[in-house]
Motif scaffolding. Structure first.
Motif, PDB file in Angstrom:
ATOM      1  N   MET A 127       0.845  -1.200   0.000  1.00 31.63           N
ATOM      2  CA  MET A 127       0.000   0.000   0.000  1.00 31.63           C
ATOM      3  C   MET A 127       0.878   1.246   0.000  1.00 31.63           C
ATOM      4  SD  MET A 127      -2.725   1.322   2.922  1.00 31.63           S
ATOM      5  CE  MET A 127      -4.028   0.150   2.594  1.00 31.63           C
ATOM      6  N   GLU A 128       0.486   2.238  -0.801  1.00 36.62           N
ATOM      7  CA  GLU A 128       1.149   3.544  -0.741  1.00 36.62           C
ATOM      8  C   GLU A 128       0.065   4.610  -0.751  1.00 36.62           C
ATOM      9  OE1 GLU A 128       3.805   3.295  -4.013  1.00 36.62           O
ATOM     10  OE2 GLU A 128       2.247   3.455  -5.546  1.00 36.62           O
ATOM     11  N   ILE A 129       0.384   5.733  -0.121  1.00 36.20           N
ATOM     12  CA  ILE A 129      -0.616   6.799   0.005  1.00 36.20           C
ATOM     13  C   ILE A 129       0.007   8.110  -0.469  1.00 36.20           C
ATOM     14  CG2 ILE A 129      -2.153   8.045   1.558  1.00 36.20           C
ATOM     15  CD1 ILE A 129      -2.320   5.597   3.287  1.00 36.20           C
ATOM     16  N   LEU A 145      -2.517  12.285   8.304  1.00 35.99           N
ATOM     17  CA  LEU A 145      -3.632  11.375   8.007  1.00 35.99           C
ATOM     18  C   LEU A 145      -3.128  10.143   7.251  1.00 35.99           C
ATOM     19  CD1 LEU A 145      -6.656  10.649   7.756  1.00 35.99           C
ATOM     20  CD2 LEU A 145      -6.745  12.149   5.735  1.00 35.99           C
ATOM     21  N   ALA A 146      -2.309  10.377   6.240  1.00 30.73           N
ATOM     22  CA  ALA A 146      -1.774   9.276   5.438  1.00 30.73           C
ATOM     23  C   ALA A 146      -0.946   8.324   6.297  1.00 30.73           C
ATOM     24  CB  ALA A 146      -0.925   9.833   4.297  1.00 30.73           C
ATOM     25  N   THR A 147      -0.147   8.889   7.166  1.00 23.72           N
ATOM     26  CA  THR A 147       0.703   8.068   8.034  1.00 23.72           C
ATOM     27  C   THR A 147      -0.147   7.221   8.973  1.00 23.72           C
ATOM     28  OG1 THR A 147       2.408   9.773   7.918  1.00 23.72           O
ATOM     29  CG2 THR A 147       2.575   8.175   9.718  1.00 23.72           C
ATOM     30  N   SER A 148      -1.222   7.818   9.470  1.00 22.61           N
ATOM     31  CA  SER A 148      -2.113   7.093  10.376  1.00 22.61           C
ATOM     32  C   SER A 148      -2.782   5.917   9.662  1.00 22.61           C
ATOM     33  CB  SER A 148      -3.163   8.061  10.936  1.00 22.61           C
ATOM     34  OG  SER A 148      -4.046   7.397  11.794  1.00 22.61           O
ATOM     35  N   LEU A 150      -1.853   4.421   6.834  1.00 15.32           N
ATOM     36  CA  LEU A 150      -0.863   3.430   6.392  1.00 15.32           C
ATOM     37  C   LEU A 150      -0.380   2.586   7.570  1.00 15.32           C
ATOM     38  CD1 LEU A 150       0.649   2.528   3.830  1.00 15.32           C
ATOM     39  CD2 LEU A 150       2.478   4.103   4.458  1.00 15.32           C
ATOM     40  N   GLY A 151      -0.172   3.251   8.698  1.00 11.70           N
ATOM     41  CA  GLY A 151       0.301   2.539   9.887  1.00 11.70           C
ATOM     42  C   GLY A 151      -0.707   1.516  10.370  1.00 11.70           C
ATOM     43  N   ARG A 160       2.216  -4.651   3.382  1.00 11.93           N
ATOM     44  CA  ARG A 160       3.515  -4.016   3.174  1.00 11.93           C
ATOM     45  C   ARG A 160       3.320  -2.517   2.958  1.00 11.93           C
ATOM     46  NH1 ARG A 160       6.994  -3.894  -2.065  1.00 11.93           N
ATOM     47  NH2 ARG A 160       8.834  -2.854  -1.264  1.00 11.93           N
ATOM     48  N   GLU A 161       4.055  -1.708   3.713  1.00 13.02           N
ATOM     49  CA  GLU A 161       3.917  -0.259   3.615  1.00 13.02           C
ATOM     50  C   GLU A 161       4.943   0.291   2.633  1.00 13.02           C
ATOM     51  OE1 GLU A 161       3.734   1.686   7.481  1.00 13.02           O
ATOM     52  OE2 GLU A 161       3.189  -0.229   8.386  1.00 13.02           O
ATOM     53  N   ARG A 162       4.471   0.831   1.540  1.00  8.68           N
ATOM     54  CA  ARG A 162       5.372   1.402   0.529  1.00  8.68           C
ATOM     55  C   ARG A 162       5.679   2.877   0.813  1.00  8.68           C
ATOM     56  NH1 ARG A 162       5.760  -1.518  -4.181  1.00  8.68           N
ATOM     57  NH2 ARG A 162       6.049   0.356  -5.422  1.00  8.68           N
TER      58      ARG A 162
END
Ligand SMILES: [Zn+2]
Length: 223
Positions: A127-129, A145-148, A150-151, A160-162
């Motif tokens: 996943m990527e945001i 927001l994106a970090t939250s 994705l986390g 998997r965090e891209r």
């Protein structure tokens, strides 16, 4: 392979129920003081625009609409007084990017979240945001927001965090002046495991919950 783990099993279903209970408890304790937030969820593509076509013919437009509807459903069950969710489309129709942005502005949305799936011929996964690039007045909050989101997806589902990246998408350019905006590429439908993953309703539900939890945690941090 990576995301068939926790939710591809009975333990995974129990995990989803566990989150639901935790979310409900959090909400019960907090609901009186917290103002309602409007969140626009934008399932990309639709109608004749299928978006990416993945393994076993899975279509991006269908995956993202299912995730969006599950976000709506879960929000009704858990957080309905805290977050008001609107979708830019509720069925398989093609809405222009400008109309999606216009709806967001007219609703005076607090957050705009566009849902997409990736495609690649390289076997890429995860996943990527994206946050809007230049002149984005909500850059910092969009990244938070994106970090939250994705986390939550990485920790809870093993996705998997891209990473959080900057992009230049029309739908974000036309909403970034009004609220934090993110574009989630939930996964690669062309990847053999992820394409398979997104054909299972329980996995759609789990991803929707992770996104909702990411939204909720972000809003809580802003209070
Ligand atoms: Zn797309």
């Amino acid at each position: 392979m990576l995301i068939t783990l926790k939710i591809g099993s009975r333990a995974g279903c129990k995990s989803v129920i566990f989150w639901l209970l935790i979310l409900k408890m959090c909400f019960s304790f907090c609901q009186v003081e917290l103002p309602k937030k409007i969140v626009v969820i934008d399932p990309g593509h639709g109608g004749k625009d299928t978006g990416a076509i993945g393994v076993h013919g899975v279509l991006e437009k269908e995956v993202v609409l299912k995730i969006a509807k599950e976000i709506l459903n879960h929000n009704h069950l858990i957080l309905d007084d805290r977050i008001e969710v609107y979708l830019t489309r509720y069925k398989d129709t093609l809405i222009s990017l400008s109309d999606r942005a216009m709806l967001t502005r007219e609703l005076k949305s607090d957050l705009f979240i566009s849902l997409h799936c990736n495609a690649a011929i390289t076997g890429a996964s995860g996943m990527e945001i994206f946050v809007a690039d230049k002149d984005n007045p909500h850059m910092e909050s969009s990244v938070q927001l994106a970090t939250s989101v994705l986390g939550e997806s990485g920790r809870k589902l093993g996705i998997r965090e891209r990473g959080v990246k900057v992009g230049n998408f029309q739908v974000q350019r036309e909403t970034m002046d009004f609220c934090p905006t993110i574009l989630i590429e939930t996964g690669f439908v062309t990847h053999v495991d992820e394409g398979d993953y997104y054909q299972k309703p329980r996995n759609i539900k789990a991803v929707a919950l992770a996104i909702l939890l990411g939204i909720y945690n972000y809003l809580k941090s802003e209070d």
